[in-house]
Motif scaffolding. Structure first.
Motif, mmCIF file in Angstrom:
data_model
loop_
_atom_site.group_PDB
_atom_site.id
_atom_site.type_symbol
_atom_site.label_atom_id
_atom_site.label_comp_id
_atom_site.label_asym_id
_atom_site.label_seq_id
_atom_site.Cartn_x
_atom_site.Cartn_y
_atom_site.Cartn_z
ATOM 1 N N LEU A 1 131.903 -9.371 48.521
ATOM 2 C CA LEU A 1 132.290 -8.859 49.836
ATOM 3 C C LEU A 1 132.238 -7.335 49.874
ATOM 4 O O LEU A 1 131.795 -6.743 50.865
ATOM 5 C CB LEU A 1 133.699 -9.352 50.203
ATOM 6 N N ARG A 2 132.672 -6.701 48.797
ATOM 7 C CA ARG A 2 132.627 -5.233 48.745
ATOM 8 C C ARG A 2 131.200 -4.714 48.775
ATOM 9 O O ARG A 2 130.966 -3.582 49.181
ATOM 10 C CB ARG A 2 133.345 -4.713 47.508
ATOM 11 N N GLN A 3 130.246 -5.538 48.338
ATOM 12 C CA GLN A 3 128.838 -5.154 48.367
ATOM 13 C C GLN A 3 128.201 -5.405 49.732
ATOM 14 O O GLN A 3 127.028 -5.111 49.934
ATOM 15 C CB GLN A 3 128.059 -5.914 47.298
ATOM 16 N N GLY A 4 128.998 -5.975 50.662
ATOM 17 C CA GLY A 4 128.510 -6.165 52.020
ATOM 18 C C GLY A 4 128.053 -7.576 52.359
ATOM 19 O O GLY A 4 127.560 -7.812 53.465
ATOM 20 N N TRP A 5 128.229 -8.533 51.447
ATOM 21 C CA TRP A 5 127.826 -9.909 51.716
ATOM 22 C C TRP A 5 128.799 -10.549 52.692
ATOM 23 O O TRP A 5 130.004 -10.333 52.601
ATOM 24 C CB TRP A 5 127.831 -10.720 50.427
ATOM 25 N N PRO A 6 128.321 -11.390 53.613
ATOM 26 C CA PRO A 6 129.233 -12.179 54.443
ATOM 27 C C PRO A 6 129.985 -13.180 53.561
ATOM 28 O O PRO A 6 129.473 -13.603 52.522
ATOM 29 C CB PRO A 6 128.310 -12.920 55.416
ATOM 30 N N LEU A 7 131.176 -13.590 53.978
ATOM 31 C CA LEU A 7 132.009 -14.462 53.177
ATOM 32 C C LEU A 7 131.295 -15.762 52.800
ATOM 33 O O LEU A 7 131.334 -16.184 51.651
ATOM 34 C CB LEU A 7 133.313 -14.771 53.911
ATOM 35 N N ALA A 8 130.654 -16.411 53.762
ATOM 36 C CA ALA A 8 129.984 -17.690 53.478
ATOM 37 C C ALA A 8 128.924 -17.538 52.387
ATOM 38 O O ALA A 8 128.813 -18.385 51.500
ATOM 39 C CB ALA A 8 129.364 -18.256 54.755
ATOM 40 N N LEU A 9 128.160 -16.455 52.434
ATOM 41 C CA LEU A 9 127.132 -16.229 51.411
ATOM 42 C C LEU A 9 127.747 -15.841 50.075
ATOM 43 O O LEU A 9 127.255 -16.249 49.020
ATOM 44 C CB LEU A 9 126.135 -15.173 51.871
ATOM 45 N N ALA A 10 128.814 -15.057 50.106
ATOM 46 C CA ALA A 10 129.479 -14.663 48.866
ATOM 47 C C ALA A 10 130.031 -15.888 48.148
ATOM 48 O O ALA A 10 129.865 -16.045 46.935
ATOM 49 C CB ALA A 10 130.608 -13.666 49.161
#
Length: 59
Positions: free
Chosen positions: A31-40
């Motif tokens: 998430l800190r790298q900018g990924w959406p929650l579902a993808l993370a």
């Protein structure tokens, strides 16, 4: 602050879903790298080869 909400609320949802502390840390990093929650969540599950039995779609 993440698109899906604040980290404390996301963390509680993950804990309630049965994710381990190690997996939760990995999701937080994604998430800190900018990924959406579902993808993370999906990425961590694929990387670890499993996801919790009680997990539900997030995001």
């Amino acid at each position: 602050m993440f698109f899906e909400g604040g980290w404390p609320s996301i963390k509680v949802r993950l804990e309630m879903g049965g994710w381990s502390p190690c997996q939760i840390d990995q999701i937080h990093e994604q998430l800190r790298q900018g990924w959406p929650l579902a993808l993370a969540v999906r990425h961590v599950a694929l990387r670890n080869g499993l996801c919790p039995l009680r997990s539900r779609p997030l995001g």
